[in-house]
Design a protein around this motif. Structure first.
Motif, PDB file in Angstrom:
ATOM      1  N   VAL A   5       1.093  -0.975   0.146  1.00 21.27           N
ATOM      2  CA  VAL A   5      -0.001  -0.085  -0.224  1.00 21.27           C
ATOM      3  C   VAL A   5       0.618   1.117  -0.016  1.00 21.27           C
ATOM      4  O   VAL A   5       1.344   1.988   1.083  1.00 21.27           O
ATOM      5  CB  VAL A   5      -0.286   0.334   1.253  1.00 21.27           C
ATOM      6  N   VAL A  29      -7.510   2.315  -3.234  1.00 19.17           N
ATOM      7  CA  VAL A  29      -8.230   1.644  -2.404  1.00 19.17           C
ATOM      8  C   VAL A  29      -7.834   3.161  -0.875  1.00 19.17           C
ATOM      9  O   VAL A  29      -7.551   3.902  -0.730  1.00 19.17           O
ATOM     10  CB  VAL A  29      -7.223   0.382  -0.914  1.00 19.17           C
ATOM     11  N   ARG A  30      -9.540   2.628  -0.031  1.00 21.18           N
ATOM     12  CA  ARG A  30      -9.316   3.047   1.470  1.00 21.18           C
ATOM     13  C   ARG A  30      -8.474   2.678   2.126  1.00 21.18           C
ATOM     14  O   ARG A  30      -8.900   1.613   2.138  1.00 21.18           O
ATOM     15  CB  ARG A  30     -10.679   3.330   1.447  1.00 21.18           C
ATOM     16  N   VAL A  31      -8.078   3.177   2.781  1.00 21.66           N
ATOM     17  CA  VAL A  31      -7.026   2.917   4.445  1.00 21.66           C
ATOM     18  C   VAL A  31      -7.873   3.242   5.638  1.00 21.66           C
ATOM     19  O   VAL A  31      -7.598   4.792   5.644  1.00 21.66           O
ATOM     20  CB  VAL A  31      -5.866   3.139   4.168  1.00 21.66           C
ATOM     21  N   GLU A  70      -9.219   9.100   7.149  1.00 21.47           N
ATOM     22  CA  GLU A  70      -9.380   7.462   6.166  1.00 21.47           C
ATOM     23  C   GLU A  70      -8.672   8.227   5.103  1.00 21.47           C
ATOM     24  O   GLU A  70      -8.453   8.935   4.608  1.00 21.47           O
ATOM     25  CB  GLU A  70     -10.460   6.994   5.425  1.00 21.47           C
ATOM     26  N   GLN A  75      -3.270   0.190  -3.988  1.00 21.99           N
ATOM     27  CA  GLN A  75      -2.464  -1.191  -3.506  1.00 21.99           C
ATOM     28  C   GLN A  75      -2.055  -1.340  -4.644  1.00 21.99           C
ATOM     29  O   GLN A  75      -2.540  -1.739  -5.803  1.00 21.99           O
ATOM     30  CB  GLN A  75      -3.046  -1.743  -3.031  1.00 21.99           C
ATOM     31  N   GLU A  99      -5.805  -3.259   6.576  1.00 16.94           N
ATOM     32  CA  GLU A  99      -7.095  -3.505   5.970  1.00 16.94           C
ATOM     33  C   GLU A  99      -7.692  -2.254   4.830  1.00 16.94           C
ATOM     34  O   GLU A  99      -7.191  -1.125   4.934  1.00 16.94           O
ATOM     35  CB  GLU A  99      -8.386  -3.632   7.026  1.00 16.94           C
ATOM     36  N   THR A 100      -7.957  -2.292   4.164  1.00 15.65           N
ATOM     37  CA  THR A 100      -8.074  -1.808   2.723  1.00 15.65           C
ATOM     38  C   THR A 100      -9.551  -2.558   2.030  1.00 15.65           C
ATOM     39  O   THR A 100      -9.941  -3.082   2.353  1.00 15.65           O
ATOM     40  CB  THR A 100      -6.840  -1.261   1.553  1.00 15.65           C
ATOM     41  N   ARG A 101      -9.959  -0.800   1.626  1.00 16.66           N
ATOM     42  CA  ARG A 101     -11.069  -1.191   0.794  1.00 16.66           C
ATOM     43  C   ARG A 101     -11.064  -0.527  -0.634  1.00 16.66           C
ATOM     44  O   ARG A 101     -10.488   0.768  -0.528  1.00 16.66           O
ATOM     45  CB  ARG A 101     -12.507  -0.325   2.049  1.00 16.66           C
ATOM     46  N   HIS A 102     -11.471  -1.829  -1.508  1.00 19.08           N
ATOM     47  CA  HIS A 102     -11.056  -1.247  -2.828  1.00 19.08           C
ATOM     48  C   HIS A 102     -11.957  -0.017  -3.251  1.00 19.08           C
ATOM     49  O   HIS A 102     -13.632   0.762  -3.034  1.00 19.08           O
ATOM     50  CB  HIS A 102     -11.783  -1.862  -3.535  1.00 19.08           C
ATOM     51  N   TYR A 103     -10.973   1.317  -3.821  1.00 21.73           N
ATOM     52  CA  TYR A 103     -12.429   2.951  -4.229  1.00 21.73           C
ATOM     53  C   TYR A 103     -13.656   2.375  -4.442  1.00 21.73           C
ATOM     54  O   TYR A 103     -14.208   3.322  -4.304  1.00 21.73           O
ATOM     55  CB  TYR A 103     -10.853   3.472  -4.583  1.00 21.73           C
ATOM     56  N   MET A 113       1.903  -1.528   4.284  1.00 20.49           N
ATOM     57  CA  MET A 113       2.512  -0.154   4.382  1.00 20.49           C
ATOM     58  C   MET A 113       3.379   0.388   5.379  1.00 20.49           C
ATOM     59  O   MET A 113       3.530  -0.323   6.845  1.00 20.49           O
ATOM     60  CB  MET A 113       0.827   0.364   4.928  1.00 20.49           C
TER      61      MET A 113
END
Length: 208
Positions: A5, A29-31, A70, A75, A99-103, A113
């Motif tokens: 990341v 991604v969002r972190v 956030e 990534q 943990e990441t979340r797809h944008y 990271m």
């Protein structure tokens, strides 16, 4: 493959592929739970780019936990060999799993990271001897690496802003609002107070 990341200049896919040419599956991604902070002395600014070790404009970008924040990051996956080279380049950071979340679709994954460290921990855990510390840091710079009185290096900051802007206005806005100077100012407020820094990058900034 190892999932990485990136939150600064690696927001540019072009820059990321220059750094890790064989990377795969580059995406935004969002972190959650982290913010960016410019509080680490960038030794490379001194060793390769001629900055004075006495300058205050030496800060490169790191991250730190913040449950109210956030960040939008990039990534990608790379081989173990490529990751070891990246690890060496970013030797002064601490690596954590986040943990990441797809944008776009919100898919949850994890990645490695860089985040903040402490000077003593770095010396004890990542530099085995004083000679190694001198090779990596001491021959260029004598003070603490992690500081609350330094400011973003203008040239490096320009690269980061261009990288964020290359992903669109929403990503640039996130960079401005989820990034902070070492003394706690948002990057948007810092740039509003330092309009001359706008000449370091062709990005058009909007303030609100």
């Amino acid at each position: 493959m190892i999932s990485v990341v990136g939150f600064g200049s690696l927001l540019s896919e072009v820059s990321a592929r220059e750094t890790v040419p064989a990377l795969e599956n580059y995406r935004l991604v969002r972190v959650p739970g982290y913010r960016r902070v410019f509080d680490k002395v960038g030794i490379v600014f001194i060793s390769r780019h001629g900055e004075s070790p006495d300058s205050l404009e030496l800060a490169s970008c790191s991250t730190e936990p913040d449950p109210a924040c956030e960040i939008v990051a990039a990534q990608f996956e790379c081989s173990e060999e490529d990751f070891l080279q990246l690890y060496e380049r970013e030797h002064r950071y601490r690596w954590v799993e986040v943990e990441t979340r797809h944008y776009l679709n919100g898919e949850v994954t994890v990645g490695r990271m860089c985040t903040g460290y402490a000077d003593l921990d770095y010396r004890l855990n990542k530099c085995v001897t004083e000679a190694e510390y001198h090779r990596r840091v001491g021959q260029y710079y004598q003070g603490p690496l992690w500081r609350k009185d330094i400011l973003p290096n203008p040239r490096y900051l320009g690269f980061c802003l261009q990288a964020a802007a290359s992903q669109g206005a929403d990503v640039l806005d996130n960079f401005l609002d989820s990034s902070f100077t070492a003394d706690g100012r948002s990057l948007r407020d810092y740039l509003a107070a330092r309009p001359e820094l706008m000449t370091e990058s062709p990005v058009s900034y909007s303030y609100r």
